[in-house]
Scaffold this motif. Structure first.
Motif, PDB file in Angstrom:
ATOM      1  N   LEU A 145       0.842  -1.350  -0.011  1.00 28.75           N
ATOM      2  CA  LEU A 145      -0.049   0.136  -0.126  1.00 28.75           C
ATOM      3  C   LEU A 145       0.827   1.238  -0.001  1.00 28.75           C
ATOM      4  O   LEU A 145       1.811   1.314   0.709  1.00 28.75           O
ATOM      5  CB  LEU A 145      -0.976   0.022   1.112  1.00 28.75           C
ATOM      6  CG  LEU A 145      -1.891  -1.146   0.962  1.00 28.75           C
ATOM      7  CD1 LEU A 145      -2.130  -1.943   2.163  1.00 28.75           C
ATOM      8  CD2 LEU A 145      -3.289  -0.604   1.018  1.00 28.75           C
ATOM      9  N   TRP A 146       0.320   2.224  -0.952  1.00 27.00           N
ATOM     10  CA  TRP A 146       1.196   3.475  -0.824  1.00 27.00           C
ATOM     11  C   TRP A 146       2.484   3.525  -1.118  1.00 27.00           C
ATOM     12  O   TRP A 146       2.855   2.230  -1.900  1.00 27.00           O
ATOM     13  CB  TRP A 146       0.949   4.339   0.294  1.00 27.00           C
ATOM     14  CG  TRP A 146      -0.715   4.605   0.521  1.00 27.00           C
ATOM     15  CD1 TRP A 146      -1.324   5.501  -0.171  1.00 27.00           C
ATOM     16  CD2 TRP A 146      -1.307   4.012   1.830  1.00 27.00           C
ATOM     17  NE1 TRP A 146      -2.576   5.514   0.633  1.00 27.00           N
ATOM     18  CE2 TRP A 146      -2.667   4.597   1.699  1.00 27.00           C
ATOM     19  CE3 TRP A 146      -1.124   3.193   2.714  1.00 27.00           C
ATOM     20  CZ2 TRP A 146      -3.621   4.495   2.557  1.00 27.00           C
ATOM     21  CZ3 TRP A 146      -2.088   3.026   3.591  1.00 27.00           C
ATOM     22  CH2 TRP A 146      -3.418   3.524   3.669  1.00 27.00           C
ATOM     23  N   ASP A 147       3.515   4.104  -0.412  1.00 26.61           N
ATOM     24  CA  ASP A 147       4.860   4.018  -0.554  1.00 26.61           C
ATOM     25  C   ASP A 147       5.333   3.426   0.714  1.00 26.61           C
ATOM     26  O   ASP A 147       6.396   3.780   1.096  1.00 26.61           O
ATOM     27  CB  ASP A 147       5.583   5.010  -0.993  1.00 26.61           C
ATOM     28  CG  ASP A 147       5.212   6.276  -0.601  1.00 26.61           C
ATOM     29  OD1 ASP A 147       4.387   6.313   0.165  1.00 26.61           O
ATOM     30  OD2 ASP A 147       5.557   7.350  -0.925  1.00 26.61           O
ATOM     31  N   ILE A 148       4.813   2.483   1.546  1.00 28.33           N
ATOM     32  CA  ILE A 148       5.018   1.985   2.697  1.00 28.33           C
ATOM     33  C   ILE A 148       5.297   0.533   2.652  1.00 28.33           C
ATOM     34  O   ILE A 148       4.430  -0.265   2.123  1.00 28.33           O
ATOM     35  CB  ILE A 148       3.721   2.195   3.830  1.00 28.33           C
ATOM     36  CG1 ILE A 148       3.469   3.680   3.777  1.00 28.33           C
ATOM     37  CG2 ILE A 148       4.263   1.640   5.204  1.00 28.33           C
ATOM     38  CD1 ILE A 148       2.266   3.930   4.947  1.00 28.33           C
ATOM     39  N   TYR A 149       6.655   0.203   2.763  1.00 29.71           N
ATOM     40  CA  TYR A 149       7.154  -1.081   2.271  1.00 29.71           C
ATOM     41  C   TYR A 149       7.310  -1.792   3.707  1.00 29.71           C
ATOM     42  O   TYR A 149       7.904  -1.501   4.604  1.00 29.71           O
ATOM     43  CB  TYR A 149       8.373  -1.201   1.655  1.00 29.71           C
ATOM     44  CG  TYR A 149       7.951  -0.275   0.394  1.00 29.71           C
ATOM     45  CD1 TYR A 149       7.407  -0.829  -0.749  1.00 29.71           C
ATOM     46  CD2 TYR A 149       8.599   1.188   0.150  1.00 29.71           C
ATOM     47  CE1 TYR A 149       6.760  -0.187  -1.968  1.00 29.71           C
ATOM     48  CE2 TYR A 149       8.225   1.930  -0.994  1.00 29.71           C
ATOM     49  CZ  TYR A 149       7.541   1.177  -1.981  1.00 29.71           C
ATOM     50  OH  TYR A 149       7.214   1.772  -3.213  1.00 29.71           O
TER      51      TYR A 149
END
Lengths: 411, 300
Positions: free
Chosen positions: B165-169
């Motif tokens: 999700l999003w740019d949360i890795y």
């Protein structure tokens, strides 16, 4: 030239894959060898290529006749680079739509002109709205099958306008199309002379992309650069992401959680010194004082509103795991570069995205969307997701399987 | 908007992912093939970590069938940037496991490469491997995550990939598992070349038109070499070629081209309606799902 990321959503038979195939094909973005593969699966004697097959990738999927994951597709025109996050339409894969929506600036919602607005249309709009997408193209497809009837188009448009009262979309564009025939995709169709808008591709090329430039300045520390090598013994740079607003040389900032203030005495971007860093950039900051700053720390401008600080918060959640959410169980909450432990205290209400009704709920299953209250073991420094989509979101991780089980949008 | 704006977005995304990998993993490595994509990765790592050292070594899986020009370029680059290089040799795996070489006129060691890669990962204890794969290259890669989880056997299962999700890795994983990280997932072949041009990145001469003796094989041009000698009845021609991808000498085809500058190459690619792997990789042409199968077995 800049980039637009968008997601396409529609029922299995709404012609979503055909539309993507059409955009790729008409913009010369599909290679002939990939087409060769498609042709080989066609029946003998069939002359047109199956545009839908362009987006169906893996053999496992073709055998099962479904798209099992988000596929990313690329095309470019003279004006823009496009990234399509293609999410499947099946009910059980809502979590993939959430994933695809999270990386998109815009959504194309496909509606079959013969069927009108369905439960799935509502769900797609609801998920897009929940994930903070502001721009929507409602593509009313298969116009060829209803004789390009303007009355049908108008009725669907009125229906969606009614729906939109519950959402928060800032821009809604309606286009009558036939993905199969190419009506109003690249150029305006003579079949819909009553349509006065732009063709789909031109809308995609010109729609404005939201940026975080106007928001309060926020920076999160990602990685500390301390070479401790000859010539750099005193070098201490804080690499991180400008999530919103801008930071300038000389700005007075405050660092959380220590709540110490400092002045920016250096900004580096791509190994060059610069005076300013703006939202979307990854830069290295230097401060006037020797302060203890670590990964995950939040930095904001002293003259602006501080982020919310707290360990009790309310949030939207999209539940993504096969195992139901468990109240009282400890999870990991990853707020970008900062992770804390968290317990869900209560499920306040569940949102039925098919009927758009709020319901009481005791548990959350895969694909459920709800508002919850949670408690963290350390304070978070955040903004509401509606105010700042870069600092108001987090993922929830299972402490033992390490799977990503939830998407959080803070209230 | 200026032309470079979209390249900057791609660059910023890649730098972000590289730093995130450094921060989340104990012992990452950067898989360096010597091709243009991994050269761009090294360039991005310089921007992400200098003046510090790279928080990972470069790892090259040497099939033994490499272009000598690519190896020379690799060594020169590594000494220029002063970073550590670890080389895993496929020939060692062949001996160790008594592996059977692929048969045929232009055999590929792609399948064998996975053994060496997994051995190298295990012996050095790497928990993350950064690679230069791009989603536009091939269908099996279009569905790849930025952080892609592999099991104890290095296997990729599309159904087990985490939502990203999003740019949360999320780089957390079980003991023994491994994460592949793809910072340039969202780049296309054309983006790579535009970036190389904008940043004056040096490449091996193989990428530019040069004269070479080639075997005409079906519609492909295969360089004449000790790995691929001419056989009776071969049509060998001396002609102007360049390489669009740099893989093994045994299974990478050259392209007839007179493109000597980066601008020429960019024009070439814009005109081309054939994908780079489709045009140059004999190993991908074996079957429609060749890449999907290799990926499942632990290939990049």
């Amino acid at each position: 030239m800049n980039t637009l990321k968008f997601i396409t959503a529609g029922n299995v038979d709404d012609g979503k894959s055909t539309l993507i195939g059409r955009l790729l094909y008409d913009s010369n973005s599909i290679s002939t060898d990939h087409l060769g593969v498609l042709a080989s699966t066609n029946e003998i004697g069939q002359e047109t290529i199956d545009l839908a097959l362009i987006t169906d990738g893996l053999r496992a999927e073709r055998e099962q006749g479904i798209t099992i994951d988000v596929a990313y597709k690329y095309f470019a025109t003279e004006r823009r680079k496009f990234i399509i996050a293609d999410a499947p339409g099946h009910q059980q894969y809502t979590r993939n739509m959430v994933t695809a929506a999270s990386v998109s600036d815009l959504i194309i919602i496909l509606i079959d002109a013969r069927k009108g607005i369905t439960e799935q249309t509502k769900r797609h709009a609801a998920v897009a709205s929940l994930m903070g997408i502001k721009k929507v193209i409602v593509a009313i497809n298969k116009m060829d099958l209803i004789g390009y009837d303007v009355a049908v188009y108008e009725e669907i448009k009125r229906g969606f306008e009614g729906l939109n009262k519950q959402f928060n979309f800032s821009e809604l564009i309606y286009i009558p199309i036939s993905a199969l025939n190419g009506d109003n995709i690249v150029s305006l169709s003579s079949n819909t002379h009553w349509y006065k808008g732009k063709p789909l591709l031109e809308v995609l090329e010109t729609v404005e992309v939201d940026t975080q430039l106007e928001n309060n300045a926020r920076f999160q520390v990602q990685w500390v650069i301390r070479p401790q090598t000859k010539g750099y013994l005193d070098y201490r740079g804080y690499a991180g992401a400008v999530l919103s607003g801008d930071f300038n040389l000389g700005d007075h900032v405050r660092i959380l959680p220590s709540n110490i203030s400092a002045q920016i005495i250096g900004i580096e971007k791509n190994l060059q010194s610069v005076d300013k860093a703006v939202a979307g950039e990854n830069v290295v900051l230097h401060f006037d004082a020797d302060i203890d700053i670590s990964r995950g720390d939040t930095i904001f401008l002293d003259i602006e509103d501080a982020p919310i600080t707290g360990n009790q918060l309310n949030s939207w959640i999209s539940w993504l795991d096969n195992q139901a959410l468990q109240l009282g169980k400890t999870y990991i909450l990853q707020h970008r570069f900062h992770s804390v432990r968290v317990k869900i205290k209560s499920i306040n209400k569940k949102w039925d995205v098919n009927t758009l009704e709020f319901l009481p709920a005791q548990e959350l299953q895969l694909n459920d969307i709800a508002q919850i209250s949670l408690q963290t073991n350390q304070p978070l420094h955040y903004d509401a997701f509606a105010t700042n989509s870069k600092t108001g979101n987090a993922i929830l991780i299972d402490e033992t399987s390490y799977d990503t089980v939830g998407a959080l949008m803070f209230l | 908007m200026k032309e470079s704006n979209y390249l900057e977005t791609l660059e910023q995304e890649a730098i972000y992912i590289l730093r995130e990998t450094a921060a989340q993993f104990e012992k990452p490595a950067l898989l360096f093939s010597g091709g243009k994509d991994s050269i761009v990765l090294v360039h991005l790592a310089l921007k992400a970590f200098r003046p510090g050292k790279f928080p990972f070594p470069l790892v090259h899986i040497d099939t033994g069938h490499n272009f000598p020009e690519a190896l020379a370029f690799r060594d020169k680059l590594v000494s220029e940037i002063g970073e550590e290089l670890i080389v895993g040799h496929v020939t060692d795996s062949i001996k160790k496991y008594n592996l059977k070489e692929t048969q045929g006129r232009f055999p590929s060691r792609n399948a064998l490469q996975a053994y060496t890669l997994l051995d190298t990962i295990e012996s050095h204890g790497f928990d993350a491997c950064i690679g230069g794969a791009r989603r536009d290259e091939e269908k099996a890669r279009a569905k790849e995550r930025i952080f892609s989880l592999r099991d104890d056997f290095g296997q990729w299962d599309p159904k087990l990939q985490r939502p990203e999700l999003w740019d949360i890795y999320n780089g957390r994983m079980q003991q023994g598992h491994n994460t592949r990280v793809f910072p340039i997932s969202n780049w296309t072949e054309l983006d790579i070349w535009n970036y190389i041009k904008a940043n004056n990145i040096e490449l091996p001469g193989l990428y530019f038109a040069h004269e070479r003796e080639c075997i005409e094989y079906n519609d492909k041009l295969i360089a004449l070499s000790s790995f691929t000698p001419a056989t009776l009845g071969d049509n060998v021609i001396k002609t102007q070629v360049r390489y669009r991808t740099v893989g093994d000498m045994t299974c990478t085809a050259a392209v007839a081209s007179s493109a000597v500058t980066i601008d020429d190459i960019i024009e070439d690619i814009k005109q081309s309606r054939i994908s780079e792997r489709g045009q140059t990789r004999l190993d991908d042409l074996l079957s429609e799902a060749a890449m999907e199968d290799r990926k499942k077995k632990g290939y990049f």
